[in-house]
Design an enzyme around this catalytic site. Sequence first.
Site, short mmCIF file in Angstrom:
data_model
loop_
_atom_site.label_atom_id
_atom_site.label_comp_id
_atom_site.label_asym_id
_atom_site.label_seq_id
_atom_site.Cartn_x
_atom_site.Cartn_y
_atom_site.Cartn_z
N ASP A 98 0.85 -1.19 0.00
CA ASP A 98 0.00 0.00 0.00
C ASP A 98 0.89 1.25 0.00
O ASP A 98 2.10 1.17 0.27
CB ASP A 98 -0.89 -0.03 1.25
CG ASP A 98 -2.11 0.88 1.13
OD1 ASP A 98 -2.37 1.38 0.03
OD2 ASP A 98 -2.80 1.06 2.15
N ASP B 14 -8.87 2.65 -2.86
CA ASP B 14 -9.94 3.18 -2.01
C ASP B 14 -11.14 3.63 -2.83
O ASP B 14 -11.43 4.83 -2.96
CB ASP B 14 -9.40 4.34 -1.17
CG ASP B 14 -8.27 3.92 -0.27
OD1 ASP B 14 -8.08 2.71 -0.08
OD2 ASP B 14 -7.57 4.80 0.26
N GLU C 39 2.81 4.60 -4.35
CA GLU C 39 2.85 5.36 -5.60
C GLU C 39 4.20 6.07 -5.86
O GLU C 39 4.52 6.24 -7.04
CB GLU C 39 1.71 6.40 -5.62
CG GLU C 39 0.32 5.81 -5.73
CD GLU C 39 -0.10 5.05 -4.46
OE1 GLU C 39 -0.80 4.03 -4.60
OE2 GLU C 39 0.30 5.46 -3.36
#
Length: 786
Positions: A443, A522, A446
């Site tokens: 997670d 999400d 990025e």
Amino acid sequence: MDGRDLVRSVRVVGSGKAAQGLRTVRAAWRRKRIDAAGLPPRGAERARVPGLVQGVEPGPGGGVIRFSRSELRITVAVNGAVFWGWDGAGPEPSYALAGRCPEPDPRAVLEPDTDGGWRVVAERVTVSVSRHGAVEVCTPGGVMLRRDLPPRWWEPVGGGAARWVQRSEVAADARFFGLGGRASGPRLRDGTYRLWNTDPGHAFGPADDPLYITMPVQLVVADAAVHLVFHDTSWDGTVSLREGEEGAGSGHDRTGRCELRMDGGPLRCWVMAGTPARVLHAWASLTGAPALPPAWALGHHHARWGFGSEEEVRRVVAGYQERGLPLDAVHLDIDHFDAHQVFTVDHERFPKLATLAEELRRDGIRLVSIVDPAVKAEQGNAVHDSGVAIDAFVRDASGRTVEGVVWPGETVFPDFTDARVRAWWGGLYEERLAQGFAGFWHDMNEPTSFSAFGESTLPRSARHALEGRGGDHREAHNVYALGMARAAYEGLRGLAPGERPFLFSRSGWAGVQRYGGTWSGDVATGWPGLRASLSLVLGLGLCGVPYSGTDVGGFDGSPTPELFLRWFQLGAYLPLFRTHASMRAGRREPWEFGAEVLEHARVALLERRRLLPYFMTLAQLARRTGAPYVRPVWWGAPEDRALRDCEDAFLLGDSLLVAPVLDPGADRRAVQLPRGRWYDTVTEKVYEGPGQVLVDAPLSRIPVLARAGAVLPVRDEDGGTRLEVWAPVRGRTGGGLFVPDAGDGWDEPEIERYVTRWEGRRVVIRRDDESGVSKPSRPVRVRGLG
């Protein structure tokens, strides 16, 4: 000082709503100062185009065509893929490619073309290059698939990365797909799409773009053929698309248009054409076979940000067991860490985590751990100190370690573009394995660094190794998560060599399928979020990532019982079947939505378990062929324009068509069928395609149709595998494949091929292998006989 940024800072500090408050303001100003000092100023630029052809140098599979101000290297590979690179760029180095490039096709030849141009003639395509530098890809019959106009560069006068633009034309009937995970798809409408992996910072819906995974990969579907185009540069950029229009303007077709603008990197491109299956096979051979998940990863996963203790995990698992609901994995989010620090455990709330994992595994349930890349910047933190010892963390242009703000507070970031750092990071998973974890989800990679304003990521001037070449975050950003996935996968292969690593990642880039899968991130709770979830899975599959899924119920809100059930029913037919939600959202256990939803969810869970041999077969086939599990309905007939526009249903392998309910209150829905006969798998009612039909969709189930003649491997009541045969059309044969996977390990099981047909008044099934035709050794059930 930027006045608007100052206003944003005051608002964040005054609101009290920011996750890290004042820290995010400091981080934003710090990032801005670092980039002001570290990024080269972009001053005057000069524009450049290739110019006119000056000469050629033939080579294996093609050659080099020299222009007055550039040169074009072009090669056709043995798998039919075409590569070209401007300014002499070659296919390597590349983060997307797996191993060495495919060999050039010795039959492809470079020869003169009309009007001073040149062309490369190969078995599957002809590539023509005009004397001004336009590149046209045609079918062997001469039908144009893609025409790239001469590119244009803007080079800084003082040196540095050149911006470039590539404009292209496709057939008027063509439709665009791909570009990674796009919530508005899977078909990409007219508009501009950014190529920069981005955490939107909130639960997203169809209008949000870009998201966590962007890729410069387009799949273009037209009457003549399907083609995939990949521009191999990881820099920031945009893709602007405009679909064509037949008969537009004065009776002439208007071609489809694509404009790619990149802030830097080489202008190089791969193109492969043919059927969807052939194109994705060529893409997988180029970028790597998809990782094979263990069998348990194809079951049902339950997750939540907010499992606050071992007792709550046991309570949720007991709820599944008491109600007879299948459960294969439980995921722990950042709240099981000690103060959110990666590779740690909060021993107050999880005092005996390894014991819990062992108890769950005895019941057939695995524990899966979240892993974030950001490391708390604090001496005494074991991960931080070991990283400092090997100089593992990203630095700025002046040599200082770059700090950001993530869940642990002030953090530093490993440089996953450095092989030394990947080896170090991969070894850290030993701690996770010792705690009993069997899988991992990446997670915040990025990478995300919280910011009160501007981009929530690292400074663009931050320095990276880039495999020894050196460079900055402008080039490394989009491949950061890919490097993290590689580090984990290779580390796990060494730590547990007999087991298949299971990991999936929120972010990634072309080639991430080599190491695992992904999920939606999400996604917002709501009917638009449900529709966006399907778009993401379909789009990623067409970019070569077959294993993906969604947060069932949405990440942020409290779904109605109907919305949760419809999402759950869709999730049961996606590769990654996982419920998940934020700690601020409503519960996601099926029994929380009432007795009726619970019973219907039980049906979906049991059907998923029954189909596990089919899912395992699809996983094996994806590894061998690159074909996604979840496919658009036009997969077998891309020339059918009505199917091209169908975005609310999908094929699961070759045998099943799944039509989820994506709107509230619906108990029937229209389904666009491909050619052939289809059976409702519950009622066995018959439908004939091609065309649109109206099917029942009661709250108890979503429509799932089986193709006539299909042979599906399914789980029997005793845990074995039987073959479910759907009666073929008289006068035609059917068939199917089964790969009897052991569930883990690296053995290559043999593919069992079955053929079925009518003989008189009976449907017969035979196994067809190298030794000849024989009766199947597995139990058989024939359905669809009325």
